[in-house]
Write a protein that holds these residues in place. Structure first.
Motif, PDB file in Angstrom:
ATOM      1  N   ASP A 456      23.529  40.481 -60.732  1.00 34.06           N
ATOM      2  CA  ASP A 456      23.603  38.954 -60.763  1.00 34.06           C
ATOM      3  C   ASP A 456      24.931  38.514 -61.465  1.00 34.06           C
ATOM      4  N   ALA A 457      25.083  39.318 -62.555  1.00 28.25           N
ATOM      5  CA  ALA A 457      26.168  39.007 -63.364  1.00 28.25           C
ATOM      6  C   ALA A 457      27.453  39.250 -62.523  1.00 28.25           C
ATOM      7  N   VAL A 458      27.507  40.416 -61.973  1.00 30.98           N
ATOM      8  CA  VAL A 458      28.703  40.652 -60.776  1.00 30.98           C
ATOM      9  C   VAL A 458      28.943  39.710 -59.749  1.00 30.98           C
ATOM     10  N   ALA A 463      31.909  35.172 -57.533  1.00 30.80           N
ATOM     11  CA  ALA A 463      32.162  33.935 -57.098  1.00 30.80           C
ATOM     12  C   ALA A 463      33.228  32.986 -57.721  1.00 30.80           C
ATOM     13  N   ARG A 464      33.261  33.416 -58.978  1.00 34.24           N
ATOM     14  CA  ARG A 464      34.269  32.615 -59.793  1.00 34.24           C
ATOM     15  C   ARG A 464      35.605  32.936 -59.244  1.00 34.24           C
ATOM     16  N   THR A 467      36.603  31.590 -56.208  1.00 31.68           N
ATOM     17  CA  THR A 467      36.786  30.234 -56.009  1.00 31.68           C
ATOM     18  C   THR A 467      38.101  29.893 -56.627  1.00 31.68           C
ATOM     19  N   SER A 468      38.503  30.644 -57.735  1.00 32.84           N
ATOM     20  CA  SER A 468      39.850  30.406 -58.270  1.00 32.84           C
ATOM     21  C   SER A 468      41.046  30.740 -57.377  1.00 32.84           C
ATOM     22  N   GLY A 469      40.701  31.782 -56.424  1.00 33.28           N
ATOM     23  CA  GLY A 469      41.882  32.126 -55.591  1.00 33.28           C
ATOM     24  C   GLY A 469      41.998  31.358 -54.378  1.00 33.28           C
ATOM     25  N   VAL A 470      41.263  30.313 -54.070  1.00 34.35           N
ATOM     26  CA  VAL A 470      41.377  29.536 -52.923  1.00 34.35           C
ATOM     27  C   VAL A 470      41.995  28.131 -53.335  1.00 34.35           C
ATOM     28  N   ARG A 471      42.383  27.180 -52.309  1.00 34.27           N
ATOM     29  CA  ARG A 471      42.855  26.152 -52.488  1.00 34.27           C
ATOM     30  C   ARG A 471      41.766  24.992 -52.751  1.00 34.27           C
ATOM     31  N   ALA A 506      41.823  39.961 -56.379  1.00 30.60           N
ATOM     32  CA  ALA A 506      41.264  39.466 -57.704  1.00 30.60           C
ATOM     33  C   ALA A 506      39.901  39.951 -57.952  1.00 30.60           C
ATOM     34  N   ILE A 507      39.179  40.635 -56.936  1.00 30.52           N
ATOM     35  CA  ILE A 507      37.876  41.031 -57.265  1.00 30.52           C
ATOM     36  C   ILE A 507      37.973  42.379 -57.766  1.00 30.52           C
TER      37      ILE A 507
END
Length: 561
Positions: A456-458, A463-464, A467-471, A506-507
């Motif tokens: 779950d933590a992964v 997800a974070r 989200t940070s990598g898109v506009r 990013a992942i």
């Protein structure tokens, strides 16, 4: 024998007539006036008996006053005679000007009618002009003073004191007295009506004052907000009065509230709702601005207070704080449309957003530069609107646009979603809606080795990073398990491939969970949405491309470590 031609007799009669007429105007009530009329006949005109018959609202005549004989007064006062019988009497006998005299030779036919009457005894007359006990003399009283007006009543007289039928001067005096009596009765009725109207007005004013005080207390001390605003004209909606509850709710003093109209306080997006409610009355839910710049959700109920002559006068507005209920509703809506673990839009929300951009009719032509820019940056489109901006990265609810109408066959105002041509790998500059299907590599082994807590933590960290990598305005959604989808509008083929590389990079960096570093990789499949496809078809296409991309890479390169 009466010598009516003598001047002193006439002078004496005039004096008596003047005195009794003067007394008519001193009576305080209608009942007193009627009794004064009867008494004046006996005291001033020389008759032993007098009766005043008053016309009732239903037209019949009631014995309202009697003078000269207490026994007869007790017998007939208050009794009623029909209008038909009275009309018959006033048409019989001899007309003495406005008077009506019925001699005993004709009056015997009236003995059995329903008009109240008394009987007097006396000797048979010895002379031709002597009064007979069965003679009848009536003096009608009309509203205008003449026989052509409305009948107010009839004065009945009996037994002249001189024992003779009245001569010309006596008849004239009785007729003049009936004329003045009619005026006095009319005036008494008018005074009585005025007194009743004043009493009724005073009661109505008292009731109005009590009602106003009740309204004031209900208005001022109501637990929810209350306001009175102008209706119509240039000042429509201007606040005239507010209670303490509304001032507390909006954090504004009453003096400041009176400088505003409701349109100054409402959220810009709710202006249309406010105007409809103000014009038609009824209930609406909208947002009001507080003094600190924040907005509060309220339930607004308007009542149009109208005047029968002048039309609507003002609005009575009830304002109820529903902020807590709205917050719960938004939380429930967010839970229904977002993943509980990562907070990203879920599968249902993803499909809804994707379907909002698609119509059933394929778009054959290439989009213009303006269409492409509109597709990428339209604030009212897939990711636009104040709500999406408030949540960032389009994770909020995307409102429906004109594209939804296209799904029902209305394409005129729909900007079609197009895709770059699939025949060529080269980027021809076409911009479209890219759908990046992401599947994590190596996630299952982390879940199996370290447990669901680590897994779950992964997922939360992935997800974070996505989200940070898109506009802002792009959508990152979780389909379920270790599958994610990115919707990015206004991209060409090269742009979409670059985005997939950036997100994969990013992942890849290690993720620390409880002091342990774990790593996952990611496989991306790039699909393109265009009108004529369904949301499921778009996702399936991207999913298939992801598996093609996953199989094309060696296993050791698919996993980051």
């Amino acid at each position: 024998m009466e010598t009516e031609s003598e001047p002193y007799v006439r002078l004496a009669t005039l004096r008596q007539l003047h005195q009794v007429v003067a007394e008519l105007n001193t009576a305080r009530s209608l009942a007193d006036t009627l009794q004064t009329v009867a008494d004046g006949v006996v005291n001033g005109l020389g008759y032993e008996l007098a009766c005043v018959n008053l016309v009732r609202p239903d037209g019949d005549l009631v014995v309202a006053a009697f003078a000269g004989n207490p026994a007869a007064e007790a017998l007939i006062t208050g009794r009623v005679g029909s209008r038909e019988s009275w009309d018959r009497r006033l048409a019989m006998g001899e007309a003495w000007g406005a008077l009506r005299f019925i001699p005993h030779t004709e009056g015997w036919v009236l003995d059995e009618d329903d008009v109240p009457q008394w009987y007097t005894e006396g000797p048979e007359p010895r002379f031709e002009d002597e009064w007979h006990p069965s003679d009848r003399l009536f003096a009608p009283m009309y509203a205008t003073g003449g026989s052509g007006g409305e009948l107010l009543g009839v004065i009945s007289v009996d037994r002249p004191r001189n024992g003779r039928r009245p001569g010309a001067w006596g008849r004239e005096a009785l007729q003049m007295y009936a004329f003045q009596a009619a005026i006095a009765i009319s005036n008494a009725r008018l005074r009585a009506n005025m007194q009743r109207a004043l009493v009724r007005l005073e009661r109505e004013q008292q009731a109005l004052r009590a009602s106003e005080e009740s309204f004031r207390q209900a208005f001022e001390y109501a637990p929810s907000g209350m306001a009175i605003a102008e209706m119509g004209g240039d000042q429509h909606g201007r606040i005239l009065r507010t209670n303490d509850a509304l001032c507390r709710l909006l954090g504004r003093p009453a003096s400041a509230m009176r400088r505003h109209s409701f349109s100054d306080l409402v959220h810009p997006e709710d202006i249309g709702t406010l105007l409809r409610t103000s014009a038609e009355g009824g209930r609406a839910e909208l947002r009001f601005g507080r003094r600190d710049g924040t907005y509060v959700w309220v339930s607004l109920r308007n009542s149009v207070v109208a005047d029968a002559a002048d039309g609507p006068r003002f609005l009575l507005t009830h304002v109820e704080d529903i902020e807590e209920r709205k917050r719960r509703e938004l939380q429930l809506a967010h839970r229904a449309s977002h993943d509980s673990l990562t907070g990203l839009p879920n599968s249902a929300e993803l499909r809804a957003r994707l379907s909002a951009r698609l119509c059933r009719r394929p778009h054959a032509g290439q989009p213009s530069t303006v269409d492409s820019l509109d597709a990428a940056y339209d604030n009212s489109g897939l990711y636009g609107g104040a709500h999406a901006a408030a949540h960032g990265h389009g994770h909020g609810h995307a409102g429906p646009t004109g594209a939804q109408h296209g799904a029902h066959g209305e394409f005129d105002h729909h900007v079609h979603t197009v895709a770059p041509p699939e025949e060529s790998e080269a980027d021809d500059g076409t911009k479209g809606l890219a759908v990046l299907f992401c599947d994590l590599d190596g996630f299952k082994s982390i879940n199996d080795r370290f447990g669901h807590h680590t897994g779950d933590a992964v997922l939360i960290e992935v997800a974070r990073r996505l989200t940070s990598g898109v506009r802002d305005g792009d959508t990152v959604a979780r389909l379920g398990g270790d599958e994610f989808v990115v919707l990015a509008d206004g991209l060409g083929k090269a742009d979409a491939q670059d985005l997939a590389v950036r997100l994969r990079n990013a992942i890849i960096p290690p993720i620390r969970v409880d002091g342990r570093a774990v790593r996952v990789g990611a496989s991306f499949g790039i699909g393109w949405a265009h009108c004529g496809m369904s949301a499921d078809e778009v996702l399936h296409s991207a999913d298939q491309r992801m598996y093609v991309e996953k199989r094309s890479r060696a296993k050791q390169h698919r996993r980051a470590g």
